[in-house]
Design an enzyme around this catalytic site. Structure first.
Site, PDB file in Angstrom:
ATOM      1  N   ASP A 227      -3.361   1.702   7.093  1.00  0.00           N
ATOM      2  CA  ASP A 227      -2.180   2.498   6.949  1.00  0.00           C
ATOM      3  C   ASP A 227      -0.779   1.959   7.794  1.00  0.00           C
ATOM      4  OD1 ASP A 227      -3.367   3.910   4.890  1.00  0.00           O
ATOM      5  OD2 ASP A 227      -3.834   5.239   6.274  1.00  0.00           O
TER       6      ASP A 227
ATOM      7  N   HIS B  49       0.678   5.193   1.240  1.00  0.00           N
ATOM      8  CA  HIS B  49       0.010   6.343   2.017  1.00  0.00           C
ATOM      9  C   HIS B  49       0.888   7.622   1.789  1.00  0.00           C
ATOM     10  CE1 HIS B  49      -2.543   7.869   4.950  1.00  0.00           C
ATOM     11  NE2 HIS B  49      -1.589   8.169   5.643  1.00  0.00           N
TER      12      HIS B  49
ATOM     13  N   SER C 238       4.873   6.743   2.176  1.00  0.00           N
ATOM     14  CA  SER C 238       5.435   5.595   2.479  1.00  0.00           C
ATOM     15  C   SER C 238       4.684   4.380   1.775  1.00  0.00           C
ATOM     16  CB  SER C 238       5.066   5.322   3.998  1.00  0.00           C
ATOM     17  OG  SER C 238       5.536   6.466   5.035  1.00  0.00           O
TER      18      SER C 238
ATOM     19  N   ASN D  81       0.866  -1.220   0.070  1.00  0.00           N
ATOM     20  CA  ASN D  81       0.039  -0.187  -0.069  1.00  0.00           C
ATOM     21  C   ASN D  81       0.955   1.254   0.106  1.00  0.00           C
ATOM     22  OD1 ASN D  81      -2.285   1.597   0.309  1.00  0.00           O
ATOM     23  ND2 ASN D  81      -1.785   1.985   2.421  1.00  0.00           N
TER      24      ASN D  81
HETATM   25  C1  GAR Z   1      -2.590   8.777  -2.875  1.00  0.00           C
HETATM   26  O1  GAR Z   1      -2.152   9.919  -2.579  1.00  0.00           O
HETATM   27  C2  GAR Z   1      -2.529   7.726  -2.096  1.00  0.00           C
HETATM   28  O2  GAR Z   1      -1.190   7.718  -1.515  1.00  0.00           O
HETATM   29  C3  GAR Z   1      -3.478   7.835  -1.262  1.00  0.00           C
HETATM   30  O3  GAR Z   1      -4.654   8.264  -2.077  1.00  0.00           O
HETATM   31  C4  GAR Z   1      -4.142   8.749  -3.088  1.00  0.00           C
HETATM   32  C5  GAR Z   1      -4.836   7.950  -4.489  1.00  0.00           C
HETATM   33  O4  GAR Z   1      -4.274   8.836  -5.573  1.00  0.00           O
HETATM   34  N1  GAR Z   1      -3.889   6.499  -0.279  1.00  0.00           N
HETATM   35  C6  GAR Z   1      -4.166   6.720   0.879  1.00  0.00           C
HETATM   36  O5  GAR Z   1      -4.591   7.711   1.487  1.00  0.00           O
HETATM   37  C7  GAR Z   1      -4.107   5.260   1.702  1.00  0.00           C
HETATM   38  N2  GAR Z   1      -4.543   5.568   2.984  1.00  0.00           N
HETATM   39  P1  GAR Z   1      -4.192   8.186  -7.096  1.00  0.00           P
HETATM   40  O6  GAR Z   1      -5.640   7.647  -7.064  1.00  0.00           O
HETATM   41  O7  GAR Z   1      -3.892   9.352  -7.972  1.00  0.00           O
HETATM   42  O8  GAR Z   1      -3.122   7.149  -7.142  1.00  0.00           O
END
Ligand code: GAR
Length: 224
Positions: free
Chosen positions: A148, A112, A139, A110
């Site tokens: 997370d 984050h 991360s 994952n």
């Molecule tokens: C990203 O910033 C990712 O790190 C976050 O969602 C966004 C997805 O963007 N994930 C989390 O917050 C997980 N807890 P994307 O759809 O453009 O990849």
């Protein structure tokens, strides 16, 4: 090289991290290939990155299932039908039970947008700014049942600059996410890291990492 690891990517939204993984996997020497994209939302913009790149896509709508476990079993069935070795969550916004997490233990990654274990959950950038934190980042970790959480594979840090807004910070962290996620997948798929005692252990030879243009204002761990 030995055969590439087969990767399934789980998304819920725009899929910019998915796209960074797709682009990385186009490199002939990259040790992984994406064989399936699954979204829990039919309106996820990121699905188009799969179709445009001739990668099979599926929508598995969590609302169609009575329990989280039934939804997760459908996810696993779809992934196993494509003989997936590794699962990458890329903006996949569903909490996962141990049913799914244990099935894919140390095979599910994952990303984050914070320096975990700080700032788990949503609205990370707003909270970083509200706290006056001077450093933030992103991360990549192996997934555990707590949100997370899990053994860290790679992190990248950037400085919070004066005048920063939530939007500017989100954009600068996202640019770094797009470098670190392919790097972390490379580490895992190539066997350069293993999990021992719930910590990531790094082998002697880590793959080279291409530095982004603004490399002077961020750094990444581990360094090759
Ligand atoms: C990203 O910033 C990712 O790190 C976050 O969602 C966004 C997805 O963007 N994930 C989390 O917050 C997980 N807890 P994307 O759809 O453009 O990849």
């Amino acid at each position: 090289m030995t055969s590439k690891k087969r990767v399934g990517v789980l998304i819920s939204g725009r899929g910019s991290n998915l796209l960074s993984l797709i682009e990385a996997c186009k490199q002939p020497e990259f040790p992984a290939e994406i064989v399936l994209v699954v979204s829990n939302r039919a309106d996820a913009g990121g699905l188009q990155h799969g179709t445009r790149n001739n990668i099979p896509t599926q929508v598995i709508d969590h609302k169609q299932f009575a329990t989280r476990e039934e939804f997760e079993d459908e996810l696993t069935a779809a992934l196993e039908a494509e003989h997936v070795d590794l699962v990458c969550n890329a903006g996949f916004m569903r909490l996962l039970t141990e049913n799914f997490v244990d099935h894919w233990l140390n095979r599910q990654l994952n990303i984050h947008p914070s320096l975990l274990p700080s700032y788990k959950g949503l609205n990370t950038h707003a909270r970083v700014l509200a706290d006056g934190s001077l450093i933030t980042g992103c991360s990549v970790h192996f997934v555990r049942t707590e949100m997370d959480s899990g053994p860290l594979i790679a992190q990248a840090a950037i400085g919070v600059v004066p005048g920063e807004t939530e939007e500017s910070l989100a954009a600068r962290v996202l640019a770094v996410e797009h470098v670190i996620y392919p790097y972390a997948l490379h580490l895992v798929a190539s066997g350069a890291v293993v999990v021992e005692n719930d910590r990531v252990k790094y082998g002697d030879k880590l793959p080279d990492l291409e530095q982004p243009e603004n490399g002077s204002d961020w750094f990444i761990v581990p360094r090759a």
